[in-house]
Design an enzyme around this catalytic site. Structure first.
Site, PDB file in Angstrom:
ATOM      1  N   HIS A  72       0.848  -1.201   0.000  1.00 11.09           N
ATOM      2  CA  HIS A  72       0.000   0.000   0.000  1.00 11.09           C
ATOM      3  C   HIS A  72       0.879   1.244   0.000  1.00 11.09           C
ATOM      4  CE1 HIS A  72      -4.275  -1.403   1.323  1.00 11.09           C
ATOM      5  NE2 HIS A  72      -3.714  -2.306   0.542  1.00 11.09           N
ATOM      6  N   TYR A 200      -9.311   5.412   7.790  1.00 14.96           N
ATOM      7  CA  TYR A 200      -9.502   5.684   9.228  1.00 14.96           C
ATOM      8  C   TYR A 200     -10.549   6.790   9.333  1.00 14.96           C
ATOM      9  CZ  TYR A 200      -5.095   3.193  10.223  1.00 14.96           C
ATOM     10  OH  TYR A 200      -4.108   2.247  10.341  1.00 14.96           O
ATOM     11  N   PRO A 292      -4.219  -0.057  18.707  1.00 13.45           N
ATOM     12  CA  PRO A 292      -3.927  -0.458  17.325  1.00 13.45           C
ATOM     13  C   PRO A 292      -4.142   0.634  16.275  1.00 13.45           C
ATOM     14  CG  PRO A 292      -5.895  -1.563  18.149  1.00 13.45           C
ATOM     15  CD  PRO A 292      -5.306  -0.837  19.291  1.00 13.45           C
ATOM     16  N   LYS A 296       0.999  -0.331  15.035  1.00 15.78           N
ATOM     17  CA  LYS A 296       2.380  -0.427  15.505  1.00 15.78           C
ATOM     18  C   LYS A 296       2.679  -1.685  16.314  1.00 15.78           C
ATOM     19  CE  LYS A 296       3.678   3.073  13.475  1.00 15.78           C
ATOM     20  NZ  LYS A 296       3.915   2.473  12.177  1.00 15.78           N
ATOM     21  N   TYR A 383       3.764   6.475  10.239  1.00 16.44           N
ATOM     22  CA  TYR A 383       2.897   5.359   9.844  1.00 16.44           C
ATOM     23  C   TYR A 383       3.699   4.282   9.108  1.00 16.44           C
ATOM     24  CZ  TYR A 383      -1.359   2.930   8.405  1.00 16.44           C
ATOM     25  OH  TYR A 383      -2.344   1.969   8.229  1.00 16.44           O
TER      26      TYR A 383
HETATM   27  P1  FAS Z   1       1.306 -12.363  21.476  1.00 15.15           P
HETATM   28  O1  FAS Z   1       0.346 -12.003  22.587  1.00 15.15           O
HETATM   29  O2  FAS Z   1       0.825 -12.353  20.063  1.00 15.15           O
HETATM   30  O3  FAS Z   1       1.896 -13.821  21.732  1.00 15.15           O
HETATM   31  C1  FAS Z   1       2.264 -14.224  23.026  1.00 15.15           C
HETATM   32  C2  FAS Z   1       2.172 -15.734  23.081  1.00 15.15           C
HETATM   33  O4  FAS Z   1       2.633 -16.168  24.369  1.00 15.15           O
HETATM   34  C3  FAS Z   1       0.742 -16.236  22.932  1.00 15.15           C
HETATM   35  O5  FAS Z   1       0.674 -17.247  21.956  1.00 15.15           O
HETATM   36  C4  FAS Z   1       0.390 -16.778  24.325  1.00 15.15           C
HETATM   37  O6  FAS Z   1      -0.466 -17.894  24.275  1.00 15.15           O
HETATM   38  C5  FAS Z   1       1.758 -17.168  24.855  1.00 15.15           C
HETATM   39  N1  FAS Z   1       1.823 -17.188  26.315  1.00 15.15           N
HETATM   40  C6  FAS Z   1       1.272 -16.314  27.175  1.00 15.15           C
HETATM   41  N2  FAS Z   1       1.556 -16.676  28.448  1.00 15.15           N
HETATM   42  C7  FAS Z   1       2.304 -17.813  28.373  1.00 15.15           C
HETATM   43  C8  FAS Z   1       2.899 -18.672  29.338  1.00 15.15           C
HETATM   44  N3  FAS Z   1       2.750 -18.428  30.655  1.00 15.15           N
HETATM   45  N4  FAS Z   1       3.590 -19.736  28.913  1.00 15.15           N
HETATM   46  C9  FAS Z   1       3.739 -19.993  27.583  1.00 15.15           C
HETATM   47  N5  FAS Z   1       3.194 -19.224  26.611  1.00 15.15           N
HETATM   48  C10 FAS Z   1       2.494 -18.142  27.017  1.00 15.15           C
HETATM   49  N6  FAS Z   1      -1.389  -4.853  16.462  1.00 15.15           N
HETATM   50  C11 FAS Z   1      -1.468  -4.172  15.292  1.00 15.15           C
HETATM   51  O7  FAS Z   1      -0.442  -3.721  14.792  1.00 15.15           O
HETATM   52  N7  FAS Z   1      -2.694  -4.005  14.670  1.00 15.15           N
HETATM   53  C12 FAS Z   1      -3.858  -4.524  15.199  1.00 15.15           C
HETATM   54  O8  FAS Z   1      -4.927  -4.374  14.633  1.00 15.15           O
HETATM   55  C13 FAS Z   1      -3.813  -5.245  16.404  1.00 15.15           C
HETATM   56  N8  FAS Z   1      -4.945  -5.807  16.948  1.00 15.15           N
HETATM   57  C14 FAS Z   1      -4.860  -6.473  18.156  1.00 15.15           C
HETATM   58  C15 FAS Z   1      -5.997  -7.058  18.770  1.00 15.15           C
HETATM   59  C16 FAS Z   1      -5.900  -7.723  20.006  1.00 15.15           C
HETATM   60  C17 FAS Z   1      -7.130  -8.336  20.646  1.00 15.15           C
HETATM   61  C18 FAS Z   1      -4.650  -7.820  20.656  1.00 15.15           C
HETATM   62  C19 FAS Z   1      -4.532  -8.505  22.001  1.00 15.15           C
HETATM   63  C20 FAS Z   1      -3.515  -7.265  20.054  1.00 15.15           C
HETATM   64  C21 FAS Z   1      -3.618  -6.604  18.803  1.00 15.15           C
HETATM   65  N9  FAS Z   1      -2.498  -6.059  18.171  1.00 15.15           N
HETATM   66  C22 FAS Z   1      -2.545  -5.381  17.010  1.00 15.15           C
HETATM   67  C23 FAS Z   1      -1.211  -6.214  18.744  1.00 15.15           C
HETATM   68  C24 FAS Z   1      -0.741  -7.592  18.398  1.00 15.15           C
HETATM   69  O9  FAS Z   1      -0.706  -7.736  17.011  1.00 15.15           O
HETATM   70  C25 FAS Z   1       0.582  -7.758  19.079  1.00 15.15           C
HETATM   71  O10 FAS Z   1       1.419  -6.626  18.873  1.00 15.15           O
HETATM   72  C26 FAS Z   1       1.291  -9.004  18.644  1.00 15.15           C
HETATM   73  O11 FAS Z   1       0.420 -10.080  18.838  1.00 15.15           O
HETATM   74  C27 FAS Z   1       2.555  -9.103  19.488  1.00 15.15           C
HETATM   75  O12 FAS Z   1       3.054 -10.363  19.337  1.00 15.15           O
HETATM   76  P2  FAS Z   1       3.736 -11.122  20.588  1.00 15.15           P
HETATM   77  O13 FAS Z   1       4.644 -10.167  21.279  1.00 15.15           O
HETATM   78  O14 FAS Z   1       4.266 -12.375  20.017  1.00 15.15           O
HETATM   79  O15 FAS Z   1       2.554 -11.395  21.628  1.00 15.15           O
HETATM   80  C1  PHB Z   2      -6.061  -4.461  10.670  1.00 16.70           C
HETATM   81  O1  PHB Z   2      -6.131  -4.676   9.441  1.00 16.70           O
HETATM   82  O2  PHB Z   2      -6.395  -5.308  11.525  1.00 16.70           O
HETATM   83  C2  PHB Z   2      -5.558  -3.126  11.153  1.00 16.70           C
HETATM   84  C3  PHB Z   2      -5.011  -2.249  10.231  1.00 16.70           C
HETATM   85  C4  PHB Z   2      -4.545  -1.016  10.671  1.00 16.70           C
HETATM   86  C5  PHB Z   2      -4.664  -0.675  12.011  1.00 16.70           C
HETATM   87  C6  PHB Z   2      -5.226  -1.564  12.930  1.00 16.70           C
HETATM   88  C7  PHB Z   2      -5.684  -2.794  12.493  1.00 16.70           C
HETATM   89  O3  PHB Z   2      -4.238   0.543  12.438  1.00 16.70           O
END
Ligand code: FAS
Ligand code: PHB
Length: 389
Positions: A72, A200, A292, A296, A383
């Site tokens: 994009h 957005y 989000p 980032k 961004y």
């Molecule tokens: P994660 O949370 O992805 O992974 C951590 C892992 O550790 C999980 O698999 C968990 O099961 C495991 N774990 C936890 N405790 C443990 C234990 N005691 N023992 C063993 N394993 C354990 N970011 C964006 O950029 N855009 C978005 O739209 C966006 N939407 C999101 C929506 C939600 C609901 C959430 C929670 C986050 C969102 N994020 C978004 C942020 C997300 O993408 C995170 O930045 C990304 O998952 C980070 O990855 P990890 O650091 O690997 O953490």
């Molecule tokens: C998504 O596609 O899930 C998404 C994209 C941009 C954002 C947040 C979420 O800022």
């Protein structure tokens, strides 16, 4: 048993770090509390910065992303019912890649399995200990048997609710947090995106976001109350609310359909300092959370991984300097992303207590933004992602 690095968590942080360490000849074991399918079932991020794309390329897992991902070169902000485009490529010379976190995780899982690297899924009662001593270790229950692993280093890639940060004595860590008074209700649906680029939306009813995963799969969000119940939102109710927040002509073009995933995510800004505790390091969501809005979260996890991979590789090559700088180096980039994510969230959302003056400030900010090349460049360079330094 002993290995060089034990990685807690098989999300994108843990799997990417494991992949890079293995390609540098550093033995590592990933320990994950959930099943692989459960991890893949979590629908999260969608936008990758160029630095993240480059890191996935270095890790040898970028082939499918280049085939299926969508580069994009612009993004739109909508306010007062008008859509305005930010020319990311023209203003910064960079683009972003739209490729879902689920697919990144799948590519990393497939690569790890193909390399036969030790990965323990559905590990219970994970305990980290001795990270402030010369003998760090991790133990866990697997099929009712407790297993213990000694290691040189422990990587806490276990997300916001993980065990690693929780194992640090309170006196040794400082937590900075801001919880926002709303959440995001997200829907994934196999319908074509309403626009080629992300939109957005700032609206008097609340924020909305039109995103995508491919030409036939879309991701949409609407701001909702913090105590909202996803069960109270039928698909029809979601689509009707999204249409209310879109400009009339855009709403008329919206293709709706059955949701294949629907969930509410809370929004918070959070940073733990420092990110190193002896031989244990916090990486990704274990160390920080961003709302989000600025896309980032996943990208910050990737930059933490790059820094820690370089630091651990340097240590094994005899250079201790980089490992001592992991925390300060990662935090410098984290805080700038926290600022941008907070700013975008403050600009685009409806706050219950902002009053008429607060709303006027949002409108003035938007008005200034689209009247100034300098202001649009500032948004664009944040961004697409600030450089790794
Ligand atoms: P994660 O949370 O992805 O992974 C951590 C892992 O550790 C999980 O698999 C968990 O099961 C495991 N774990 C936890 N405790 C443990 C234990 N005691 N023992 C063993 N394993 C354990 N970011 C964006 O950029 N855009 C978005 O739209 C966006 N939407 C999101 C929506 C939600 C609901 C959430 C929670 C986050 C969102 N994020 C978004 C942020 C997300 O993408 C995170 O930045 C990304 O998952 C980070 O990855 P990890 O650091 O690997 O953490
Ligand atoms: C998504 O596609 O899930 C998404 C994209 C941009 C954002 C947040 C979420 O800022």
């Amino acid at each position: 048993m002993k290995t060089q690095v034990v990685i807690i968590g098989a999300g994108p942080s843990g799997l990417l770090l494991g992949q890079l360490l293995a390609r540098s000849g550093i033995a590592n074991t990933v320990i994950e509390q959930r099943s692989a399918d459960y991890v893949l079932g979590r629908i999260r991020a969608g936008v990758l910065e160029q630095t993240t794309v480059d890191l996935l390329q270095t890790a040898g897992v970028a082939e499918r992303m280049h085939q299926e991902g969508l580069p994009h070169v612009g993004v739109e902000l909508c306010f007062g019912g008008q859509r305005h485009r930010i020319d990311l490529l023209g203003l910064t010379g960079k683009r972003v890649m739209v490729y879902g976190q689920t697919e990144v995780t799948r590519d990393l899982m497939d690569a790890r399995a193909a390399a036969g690297l030790p990965t323990v899924y559905e590990a219970d009662e994970v305990v980290v200990s001795g990270f402030d001593s010369a003998t760090p270790s991790v133990s866990y229950l697997k099929d009712g048997v407790r297993v213990e692993l000694q290691a040189d280093f422990i990587a806490g890639c276990d997300g916001f609710h993980g065990v690693c940060r929780a194992s640090v004595p309170a006196a040794a860590i400082t937590l900075h947090e801001k919880v926002y008074p709303f959440g995001w209700l997200g829907v994934l649906a196999d319908v074509p995106p309403v626009s080629d680029e992300l939109i957005y939306v700032q609206h008097e009813r609340g924020f909305a976001l039109c995103s995508q995963r491919s030409k036939v799969r879309s991701r949409y969000y609407v701001q909702c109350a913090l105590d909202d119940d996803v069960a109270a939102w039928s698909d029809d109710a979601f689509w009707a609310e999204l249409k209310r927040r879109l400009p009339t002509e855009t709403a008329a073009q919206l293709v709706t359909g059955a949701s294949i995933e629907k969930s509410i995510a809370p929004l918070r800004s959070f940073v733990a300092e420092p990110l190193r505790f002896g031989s244990m390091f916090l990486v990704g969501d274990a160390g920080h959370i961003v709302p989000p809005t600025g896309a980032k979260g996943l990208n910050l996890a990737a930059s933490d991984v790059a820094y820690l991979w370089q630091a651990i590789s340097g240590w094994y090559a005899g250079s201790k300097a980089e490992i001592d700088h992991y925390s300060s180096r990662a935090l410098a980039r984290i805080w700038k992303a926290e600022r941008f994510s907070w700013w975008m969230t403050s600009l685009m959302h409806k706050f219950p207590d902002s009053g008429s003056f607060g709303h006027k400030m949002q409108m003035a900010e938007m008005d200034y933004l689209f009247s100034s090349q300098a202001a649009m460049t500032v948004l664009a360079e944040n961004y697409v992602g600030l450089p790794l330094v």
